[in-house]
Motif scaffolding. Structure first.
Motif, PDB file in Angstrom:
ATOM      1  N   ASN B  94       0.960  -1.330  -0.201  1.00 30.84           N
ATOM      2  CA  ASN B  94      -0.141   0.084   0.007  1.00 30.84           C
ATOM      3  C   ASN B  94       0.875   1.222  -0.064  1.00 30.84           C
ATOM      4  OD1 ASN B  94       0.945   0.345   2.509  1.00 30.84           O
ATOM      5  ND2 ASN B  94      -1.198   0.453   3.394  1.00 30.84           N
ATOM      6  N   GLU B  95       0.355   2.147  -0.298  1.00 30.95           N
ATOM      7  CA  GLU B  95       0.953   3.676  -0.515  1.00 30.95           C
ATOM      8  C   GLU B  95       1.500   4.169   0.878  1.00 30.95           C
ATOM      9  OE1 GLU B  95      -1.185   6.175  -3.041  1.00 30.95           O
ATOM     10  OE2 GLU B  95      -1.623   4.479  -4.431  1.00 30.95           O
ATOM     11  N   THR B  98      -0.874   6.892   3.957  1.00 27.86           N
ATOM     12  CA  THR B  98      -2.260   7.134   3.522  1.00 27.86           C
ATOM     13  C   THR B  98      -3.109   7.283   4.561  1.00 27.86           C
ATOM     14  OG1 THR B  98      -2.643   4.648   2.975  1.00 27.86           O
ATOM     15  CG2 THR B  98      -2.030   6.247   1.138  1.00 27.86           C
ATOM     16  N   GLY B  99      -4.221   7.590   4.480  1.00 23.37           N
ATOM     17  CA  GLY B  99      -5.207   7.358   5.714  1.00 23.37           C
ATOM     18  C   GLY B  99      -5.791   6.012   6.118  1.00 23.37           C
ATOM     19  N   PHE B 100      -5.937   5.190   5.304  1.00 20.47           N
ATOM     20  CA  PHE B 100      -6.417   3.895   5.386  1.00 20.47           C
ATOM     21  C   PHE B 100      -5.557   2.782   4.771  1.00 20.47           C
ATOM     22  CE2 PHE B 100     -10.045   6.170   6.043  1.00 20.47           C
ATOM     23  CZ  PHE B 100     -10.434   7.085   5.017  1.00 20.47           C
ATOM     24  N   GLN B 101      -5.706   1.956   5.278  1.00 17.63           N
ATOM     25  CA  GLN B 101      -4.469   0.879   4.947  1.00 17.63           C
ATOM     26  C   GLN B 101      -5.501  -0.153   3.720  1.00 17.63           C
ATOM     27  OE1 GLN B 101      -3.898  -3.124   6.542  1.00 17.63           O
ATOM     28  NE2 GLN B 101      -1.754  -2.720   6.858  1.00 17.63           N
ATOM     29  N   LYS B 102      -5.257   0.298   2.664  1.00 14.99           N
ATOM     30  CA  LYS B 102      -6.113  -0.300   1.319  1.00 14.99           C
ATOM     31  C   LYS B 102      -4.815  -1.232   0.581  1.00 14.99           C
ATOM     32  CE  LYS B 102      -8.288   1.644  -1.358  1.00 14.99           C
ATOM     33  NZ  LYS B 102      -8.964   2.634  -2.577  1.00 14.99           N
ATOM     34  N   LEU B 103      -4.860  -2.277   1.121  1.00 17.56           N
ATOM     35  CA  LEU B 103      -3.659  -3.330   0.471  1.00 17.56           C
ATOM     36  C   LEU B 103      -4.058  -3.830  -0.982  1.00 17.56           C
ATOM     37  CD1 LEU B 103      -2.979  -5.470   3.630  1.00 17.56           C
ATOM     38  CD2 LEU B 103      -1.739  -3.759   2.702  1.00 17.56           C
ATOM     39  N   PHE B 105      -3.132  -6.696  -3.323  1.00 23.59           N
ATOM     40  CA  PHE B 105      -2.482  -8.016  -3.253  1.00 23.59           C
ATOM     41  C   PHE B 105      -2.156  -8.589  -4.517  1.00 23.59           C
ATOM     42  CE2 PHE B 105      -2.886  -9.649   1.078  1.00 23.59           C
ATOM     43  CZ  PHE B 105      -3.816  -8.612   1.620  1.00 23.59           C
TER      44      PHE B 105
END
Lengths: 116, 115
Positions: B94-95, B98-103, B105
């Motif tokens: 993930n970037e 960032t505000g959220f942990q958007k992985l 895969f």
């Protein structure tokens, strides 16, 4: 460690049925995620939520909706199940703290849904 | 959009053989990198992660991974595999900050270790 539980390990439904998949985490975390896992495609994000009543679309939200009425519970809804939604569904919740992108995600055991 | 490539879909090794699983990502900025493992019948769990600092990170069960920024790679290694390492391995990115942990895969690599 965070414990993430999912309501069913295996589920069989018929085309057109409304399906609810439930996920509960026990650590009062803000963020919760729903993925689907398919062979050869890895995990793909369907929806996520960063707080009660807040939701964001992931990469493949079509055909799904979600509900987060309580912080510990995040539900995935298939409004009208179709055969192409046969898959393994995984719920995840990361540890808290900032920046959140550093945090490990804890996964539930998964629900294997078959739509006939 | 960020993408992650795992080129080895299936790997078969004998016990004591060395392992290297490839992972390449597309984002050119700051990234956080993860390897997750799924043993048969079990849930996904974290193997190791990289955020900053020493590009060689060590995880559980003798696994390690090396972040090579110039190659956009984060390959997983183990010098000597065991039968119990049979599992599916997923690289995720993930970037950073960032505000959220958007992985995001990769598609996963199924490892079979024969005794």
């Amino acid at each position: 460690d965070v414990k993430v539980t999912q309501s069913s390990r295996y589920l069989v439904k018929r085309t057109g049925e409304k399906v609810f998949l439930e996920c509960v985490q026990d650590m009062d975390h803000e963020n919760m995620f729903w993925y689907r896992q398919d062979p050869g495609l890895g995990l793909r994000l369907i929806y996520f939520s960063y707080d009660v009543k807040m939701k964001e679309k992931g990469d493949i939200p079509e055909g799904y909706s979600v509900s987060r009425e309580k912080k510990e519970r995040f539900s995935l809804i298939l409004e009208s199940a179709s055969t192409n939604q046969t898959s393994m569904y995984l719920c995840a919740s990361p540890t808290s703290g900032r920046p959140s992108s550093y945090n490990e995600q804890f996964f539930g055991p998964g629900t294997r849904l078959t739509v006939l | 959009a960020q993408s992650v490539s795992q080129h080895n879909h299936h790997v078969i090794l004998s016990e004591a053989a060395s392992l290297e699983l490839g992972c390449n990502y597309s984002y050119g900025g700051t990234v956080n990198l993860f390897w997750y493992v799924q043993y048969p019948g079990q849930h996904l769990q974290l193997l190791l992660k990289y955020f900053s600092g020493d590009p060689l990170v060590k995880g559980i069960k003798g696994f390690e991974a090396e972040f090579i920024k110039s190659k956009f790679s984060f390959n997983l290694r183990k010098p000597s595999v065991q039968w119990s390492d049979t599992a599916e391995y997923f690289c995720a990115v993930n970037e950073g900050n960032t505000g959220f942990q958007k992985l995001v895969f990769g598609t996963g690599t199924r490892l079979l270790v024969s005794p």
